[in-house]
Design an enzyme around this catalytic site. Sequence first.
Site, mmCIF file in Angstrom:
data_model
loop_
_atom_site.group_PDB
_atom_site.id
_atom_site.type_symbol
_atom_site.label_atom_id
_atom_site.label_comp_id
_atom_site.label_asym_id
_atom_site.label_seq_id
_atom_site.Cartn_x
_atom_site.Cartn_y
_atom_site.Cartn_z
ATOM 1 N N HIS A 65 29.888 42.522 22.031
ATOM 2 C CA HIS A 65 31.041 43.416 21.910
ATOM 3 C C HIS A 65 32.336 42.652 22.187
ATOM 4 C CE1 HIS A 65 33.892 46.304 23.873
ATOM 5 N NE2 HIS A 65 33.652 46.983 22.776
ATOM 6 N N GLU A 68 33.218 40.644 19.175
ATOM 7 C CA GLU A 68 33.790 41.507 18.135
ATOM 8 C C GLU A 68 35.292 41.689 18.358
ATOM 9 O OE1 GLU A 68 34.743 45.963 17.756
ATOM 10 O OE2 GLU A 68 32.626 45.723 18.306
ATOM 11 N N HIS A 69 35.686 41.963 19.597
ATOM 12 C CA HIS A 69 37.108 42.107 19.919
ATOM 13 C C HIS A 69 37.884 40.834 19.589
ATOM 14 C CE1 HIS A 69 37.879 45.801 22.573
ATOM 15 N NE2 HIS A 69 36.696 45.990 22.025
ATOM 16 N N GLU A 140 38.465 49.617 28.625
ATOM 17 C CA GLU A 140 37.547 50.330 27.732
ATOM 18 C C GLU A 140 36.286 50.753 28.492
ATOM 19 O OE1 GLU A 140 35.172 49.478 23.531
ATOM 20 O OE2 GLU A 140 36.877 48.228 24.092
#
Length: 429
Positions: A65, A68-69, A140
Amino acid sequence: MQTINYPIYGEKLLVSQLNNGLMVYIQPKPGFNKTTAVLGVNYGSIDRSFQLGNQTIIQPAGIAHFLEHKMFDKKDYDVFELFNQTGAASNAYTSFTNTNYLFSTTEAFKENLMILLDFVQTPYFTAAKVEREKGIIDQEINMYQNNPDNQAYFKTVNALYPASPLSSDIAGTISTVNQIRLKDIELAYQTFYRPDNMSLFITGKVDPQETLDWISENQQAKSWGSQPSVSRQLDLSQDQPENRHFVNMTVSRPKTMIGIRGNDSVPTGRLGLKYEIALSLMFDLFFSENADEYDKLYHDEIIDDSFSWEFENERGFHFALLGGDTDHPDEFINRIRTIIEQIPEIVKRKSTDFALQKKEQLGNYIQMMDSQEAISSQFDGFLGSPLTIYDEVAILNELTFQDVVQITQSFLNKASFQEVIIGNTKSRG
């Protein structure tokens, strides 16, 4: 290009594997104005333990993840701004097993396609940018931790698969994210973000040969060095005794979830999709709004419109979740567990309901065929042969009542359970 025809629906899928290993799938939709492209990477949150040559690598939870950012953050520009300037809508998401980057547009398709390929295949990582990203992802994670639905989902999966990569949130924890270093990001990218571990699916208003020529030219201008063989490691052997887990959160009503871990063997490819569709039908037979069991639970005020179920069949694992808001969490669990325990026998008497439910599902699929988003989300290019929404309809058409009975028994007879209640544990009903 190889052509796979779906004559019943007047559709076709064109398939080509480039010299660098990238699989390209193009489904032209001449009557559409919009074009959608999804670049998928066969790499997700569970892929943090792997063998690279003779070296065993274990990376922090949340790294897929995090990567991905970082793909959107370049040296002197932001990728989202590039897409915005061309009028395209773009997004990305990480799952347990995949990372997908996508856009949809009604104009400047070639320009957007090049942006997609280039930003995913041209990394820019620095130690400073990695450290800065941690604060963003920490926010997040805090948001997820304050979301009762998210907590119900991941607490249940955590309980089903303890001490495994599945026991962690896809985003990781603040602690594991803070362990990520530049070298971890670079290694993850070099290991998994390779053309032979990617697939590109395009559907919409496109000329297939022209589009493939653009992609081929783009890929020929890039090079990837060789690397040792990669072997993923996913240990799911540990299975804890059944338990009821309570999580204190401020919610207007308790949220309750039952997790069912599949411990039977599931085939891959088309047979795996058959397994998934059969169990989806089974859950609908008992827990859709048309089911007698659902109707009884609803009128007894054990469940309401928030109730839902889902079944996930992924690389190396499969599970089902049933949950919703309820004022009576203990009774919710006891009543639904009783239904589930009886399903292997009762399902044998549901042949008439099966025929009706099958027709309803076929209708849902036909409706989805007019949605590029649905067509794209249903596509899977990592199962050896491509499986499309049209293949799903064919499998559903061929599915028999006996198939559903057998697959249901295979799943439930070996399954294990976990239960999670989110709310004030002192006021359980």
